[in-house]
Each structure stands twice: as C-alpha cells, then as structure tokens.
Scaffold this motif. Structure first.
Motif, PDB file in Angstrom:
ATOM      1  N   ALA A 132       0.822  -1.214   0.000  1.00  0.00           N
ATOM      2  CA  ALA A 132       0.000   0.000   0.000  1.00  0.00           C
ATOM      3  C   ALA A 132       0.854   1.262   0.000  1.00  0.00           C
ATOM      4  O   ALA A 132       0.413   2.304  -0.497  1.00  0.00           O
ATOM      5  CB  ALA A 132      -0.929  -0.009   1.209  1.00  0.00           C
ATOM      6  N   ASP A 133       2.068   1.191   0.547  1.00  0.00           N
ATOM      7  CA  ASP A 133       2.926   2.381   0.545  1.00  0.00           C
ATOM      8  C   ASP A 133       3.245   2.807  -0.885  1.00  0.00           C
ATOM      9  O   ASP A 133       3.223   4.003  -1.202  1.00  0.00           O
ATOM     10  CB  ASP A 133       4.229   2.099   1.303  1.00  0.00           C
ATOM     11  N   LEU A 134       3.552   1.825  -1.758  1.00  0.00           N
ATOM     12  CA  LEU A 134       3.830   2.165  -3.152  1.00  0.00           C
ATOM     13  C   LEU A 134       2.570   2.667  -3.838  1.00  0.00           C
ATOM     14  O   LEU A 134       2.619   3.623  -4.626  1.00  0.00           O
ATOM     15  CB  LEU A 134       4.394   0.953  -3.897  1.00  0.00           C
ATOM     16  N   VAL A 135       1.437   2.051  -3.568  1.00  0.00           N
ATOM     17  CA  VAL A 135       0.175   2.517  -4.158  1.00  0.00           C
ATOM     18  C   VAL A 135      -0.061   3.981  -3.793  1.00  0.00           C
ATOM     19  O   VAL A 135      -0.413   4.803  -4.651  1.00  0.00           O
ATOM     20  CB  VAL A 135      -1.006   1.647  -3.695  1.00  0.00           C
ATOM     21  N   ALA A 136       0.156   4.330  -2.529  1.00  0.00           N
ATOM     22  CA  ALA A 136      -0.042   5.717  -2.093  1.00  0.00           C
ATOM     23  C   ALA A 136       0.932   6.651  -2.811  1.00  0.00           C
ATOM     24  O   ALA A 136       0.539   7.752  -3.233  1.00  0.00           O
ATOM     25  CB  ALA A 136       0.136   5.821  -0.580  1.00  0.00           C
ATOM     26  N   ARG A 137       2.190   6.221  -2.978  1.00  0.00           N
ATOM     27  CA  ARG A 137       3.173   7.068  -3.665  1.00  0.00           C
ATOM     28  C   ARG A 137       2.784   7.291  -5.121  1.00  0.00           C
ATOM     29  O   ARG A 137       2.927   8.403  -5.653  1.00  0.00           O
ATOM     30  CB  ARG A 137       4.566   6.448  -3.584  1.00  0.00           C
ATOM     31  N   VAL A 138       2.288   6.246  -5.772  1.00  0.00           N
ATOM     32  CA  VAL A 138       1.900   6.372  -7.178  1.00  0.00           C
ATOM     33  C   VAL A 138       0.666   7.268  -7.314  1.00  0.00           C
ATOM     34  O   VAL A 138       0.564   8.059  -8.255  1.00  0.00           O
ATOM     35  CB  VAL A 138       1.666   4.988  -7.802  1.00  0.00           C
ATOM     36  N   ILE A 139      -0.269   7.165  -6.375  1.00  0.00           N
ATOM     37  CA  ILE A 139      -1.431   8.054  -6.383  1.00  0.00           C
ATOM     38  C   ILE A 139      -0.970   9.507  -6.282  1.00  0.00           C
ATOM     39  O   ILE A 139      -1.444  10.377  -7.026  1.00  0.00           O
ATOM     40  CB  ILE A 139      -2.395   7.703  -5.233  1.00  0.00           C
ATOM     41  N   ARG A 140      -0.049   9.777  -5.373  1.00  0.00           N
ATOM     42  CA  ARG A 140       0.453  11.156  -5.230  1.00  0.00           C
ATOM     43  C   ARG A 140       1.157  11.605  -6.511  1.00  0.00           C
ATOM     44  O   ARG A 140       0.983  12.745  -6.954  1.00  0.00           O
ATOM     45  CB  ARG A 140       1.408  11.236  -4.048  1.00  0.00           C
ATOM     46  N   SER A 141       1.944  10.734  -7.093  1.00  0.00           N
ATOM     47  CA  SER A 141       2.641  11.074  -8.332  1.00  0.00           C
ATOM     48  C   SER A 141       1.643  11.372  -9.446  1.00  0.00           C
ATOM     49  O   SER A 141       1.794  12.345 -10.191  1.00  0.00           O
ATOM     50  CB  SER A 141       3.570   9.933  -8.747  1.00  0.00           C
ATOM     51  N   ALA A 142       0.607  10.542  -9.551  1.00  0.00           N
ATOM     52  CA  ALA A 142      -0.404  10.751 -10.586  1.00  0.00           C
ATOM     53  C   ALA A 142      -1.098  12.091 -10.408  1.00  0.00           C
ATOM     54  O   ALA A 142      -1.335  12.817 -11.376  1.00  0.00           O
ATOM     55  CB  ALA A 142      -1.426   9.616 -10.550  1.00  0.00           C
ATOM     56  N   ALA A 143      -1.414  12.437  -9.176  1.00  0.00           N
ATOM     57  CA  ALA A 143      -2.092  13.709  -8.910  1.00  0.00           C
ATOM     58  C   ALA A 143      -1.215  14.900  -9.257  1.00  0.00           C
ATOM     59  O   ALA A 143      -1.721  15.991  -9.548  1.00  0.00           O
ATOM     60  CB  ALA A 143      -2.514  13.780  -7.439  1.00  0.00           C
TER      61      ALA A 143
END
Length: 219
Positions: free
Chosen positions: A110-121
C-alpha cells in the motif's frame, strides 16, 4: 496542498475495502465510496469529483478498459492508475494508450500505491521499471512518426525541450534539476507547461510523443 480525492474501482470487495482502509490512514488522501462495477464507477466519477481513480482491469464480466475510456472521455482531468492482478503486457500497453498514467500489481504494498497516487495527482505516473522499456518500444512502434508530433514539439521553448530531452533520457525531477542547474520547482513548472503545450496528461505520454517525433535517449 489540498487532499487528493481517490476513487477505488474494484469488484473484489475484501481487497477494495482493505485497500481503502489502509489508504484512508494517509493524511493527504480522501478515499471516496468504492465502486464495484462500471455503472457505479461512472456515477461516482461524476458526483464525487475524484482526482485519481484506482482501477482494476477485471470487473466481473466487464473490462476496466471500458471504465478507463469513459472516465477519460467524460472527465479528462481525472488521473487513472491501474491496480490489477493481471500481468499481460498487451493490456498494459492498451491501458497506457487509452490514458492510464500508472500500472501496479495487486501484490505491491500500500505504501507504493499511495506514492503512485500522489505522483499521478502531480501529473506524474508509474510503470514497473522491469517492463518500462518494452512498453515504450511498443508505444512508439504502434504509431508511425507523424508531423503532428514534430509540430507540437516546435511549440516548446528551448528550456522546455531540454527538460523533455531529460525525460526521454529517463531522468527524474531531481536529476533533471541537477543536470540543468535548476530548482525542482522550476523543473516542475517547465514540465507542467510542456505537458499543456503537447496536450499530454502524463510524462509517459509526452515521452512517447517525443520519441515518435524523433527524440532519442542520449541525443
């Protein structure tokens, strides 16, 4: 920074609920109601105004690509990150061509998922490094070089073109800043400007367009 509104689209209820509960602990993420099918996903995309959609590729008998197409058509500013158990490279390439800015396996933490969400935003994205080269090769090979891409590149300032070349070379924002002697904020501004001029929604789309128009790593 405003919290990032995230819509999870997944018909695996236990997985989706566990992911939502974990991401909800991130102070900068607002997790919206979960959508388990295409109809619900499209309805929530319209009413809840997500900035990022985390999308599975299999929704019962329906395809996540259908959601991707409709979301990108109806809400072009929404960023779509695929989170799936699928590992098919052809589907990955299709998803990127149709506007996805990220692709993650459900085995990722989930940590990577959260980082990718932030990057996408922030107008970024993420493709697994072990397949990124092949994905770019297929994206470039899938469409002939066209004058339209070259024409769009001609609209860039010299500095924006330097930043784009660094992106084609595979550099991240901090590395671009170091190479060009700029601050990270200045690189971010140049990146946002060049994406707007190219009418692209992610760095990967911009790199693909640049390579179709003849830009190559190390040039």
């Amino acid at each position: 920074m405003q919290p990032i509104r995230v819509l999870i689209v997944d018909d695996h209820a236990l997985f989706a609920e566990a992911l939502a509960a974990r991401l909800a602990r991130e102070p900068d993420l607002v997790i919206l109601p979960i959508a388990a099918d295409v109809r619900r996903a499209l309805a929530l995309a319209g009413t809840e105004r997500p900035q990022v959609v985390v999308l599975d590729m299999t929704l019962g008998a329906e395809s996540g690509l259908d959601v991707l197409d409709r979301v990108r058509e109806d809400h072009p500013d929404v960023r779509v990150v695929v989170l799936t158990a699928m590992s098919d490279l052809d589907t990955l390439v299709q998803a990127v061509r149709r506007g996805a800015v990220g692709w993650l396996s459900k085995t990722e933490g989930a940590d990577l998922v959260a980082r990718v969400i932030r990057s996408a935003a922030r107008q970024g994205g993420w493709i697994p490094p072990d397949v990124l080269g092949e994905v770019l090769r297929r994206l470039v090979a899938g469409d002939p070089r066209d004058a339209g891409g070259a024409r769009l590149l001609a609209e860039l300032t010299p500095r924006e073109r330097e930043v784009l070349q660094c992106m084609v070379d595979g550099l991240g924002r901090a590395e671009i800043a170091e190479r060009l002697g700029l601050s990270a904020n200045t690189v971010r501004t140049h990146t946002q400007n060049l994406l707007a001029k190219l009418d692209m929604h992610s760095a990967l789309e911009a790199i693909t367009l640049a390579m179709r128009a003849g830009m190559r790593p190390g040039a």
